[in-house]
Design an enzyme around this catalytic site. Sequence first.
Site, PDB file in Angstrom:
ATOM      1  CG  ASP A  41      47.653  47.180  36.531  1.00 28.10           C
ATOM      2  OD1 ASP A  41      48.298  46.239  36.022  1.00 28.10           O
ATOM      3  OD2 ASP A  41      46.664  47.006  37.269  1.00 28.10           O
ATOM      4  CG  ASP A  82      46.525  43.588  36.274  1.00 25.80           C
ATOM      5  OD1 ASP A  82      45.782  44.260  35.549  1.00 25.80           O
ATOM      6  OD2 ASP A  82      46.734  43.856  37.483  1.00 25.80           O
ATOM      7  CG  HIS A 137      41.440  41.558  41.359  1.00 26.46           C
ATOM      8  ND1 HIS A 137      42.618  40.990  41.793  1.00 26.46           N
ATOM      9  CD2 HIS A 137      41.782  42.763  40.820  1.00 26.46           C
ATOM     10  CE1 HIS A 137      43.623  41.825  41.527  1.00 26.46           C
ATOM     11  NE2 HIS A 137      43.143  42.894  40.940  1.00 26.46           N
ATOM     12  CG  HIS A 172      46.694  44.952  41.058  1.00 34.39           C
ATOM     13  ND1 HIS A 172      46.518  45.833  40.019  1.00 34.39           N
ATOM     14  CD2 HIS A 172      46.861  45.694  42.176  1.00 34.39           C
ATOM     15  CE1 HIS A 172      46.567  47.075  40.491  1.00 34.39           C
ATOM     16  NE2 HIS A 172      46.791  47.021  41.795  1.00 34.39           N
TER      17      HIS A 172
END
Length: 337
Positions: free
Chosen positions: A247, A160, A125, A162
Amino acid sequence: MVILFGTHPKFSEHDTGSLHPESAERLLAVRRGIDVSDVKDAIEYFLPEPATVEQMSRVHEPSYIEALRRFCLMGGGMLDPDTAASVASWEAAALAAGAGIGAAEKIAAGEADGAFLAVRPPGHHAVSDRAMGFCLINNVAVLAAELVSKGERVLVYDFDAHHGNGTQEMFFQSSSVLYVSAHQYPLYPGTGRAREVGIGEGKGFTLNLPFHADTAGPTYLEALERMVAPVVEHFSPTWTLISAGFDAHRLDPLTEMGLTSADFGDLTLWIKALVPEAKVVAFLEGGYNLSALEQSTAATLSALAGQSLKPEPNSNGPVDFEMIKALEESRKRALSD
Ligand SMILES: [Zn+2]
């Protein structure tokens, strides 16, 4: 067969405060994953060196790197509502970014067949001028840029849950890095729609698979076969860098995806089989349920060594052909604009 396992005691000193999901305990779970894997004998521990400011500056603003260094050394604090740093975080972040570079050097020299980097803080990120979403320096991007500077073609394969907005942004205009992400959408950070395909020279070199909540393994694999395989084969990467966030496991407390640890092994085996000539480095990103993290690491380590390990059964369920078709159409429209 040698699989490097890169980690460093400093990673545990990156203190995010009590009750933060991105905790040092995560690395203990990842380490337990080695014992669960069936490739323990292939693991070679490796202690990374920090990335240099010059290496980090390929993807981050030098002013941000200096501000981050000072912020940490003056005691740290909150960088955004989710992202904390402590005194040790600067050193940890530089080591996390350097882990990729060190591992890639060993693999390029023929000393290892692949690497798994158990790093903290995570990276995908972090954008060029800002920390974000638990991430300070974009570890996978620092290595991708280093490899591109040596003339390599780099696939970043991000599973991931996200979207890796930082990595996408850094290479959105580049045709030397193909960024592929499968993630839950909508979800933090809000980017990663199928119509985000890159711009200019980079058009077509970003490929997003925004999946709805509860998406399970069969839909992932179908979308990969239909949408990702042709693009990756055409790109023909010399390196595959995996943003290995766990995740998207169905037990993860931060997301609502439907994968199991066995699926992460399959996602890794799939990309290795698709481009067997590419050298592989996997970076730990997210993953916040500790037993899921342990088992998912075990399956991924095994897959890096070419073994299929299923600590629990694969997820199942019908393939969501309708969603995949909608993603294909959205991407096609964006490419023809
Ligand atoms: Zn994540």
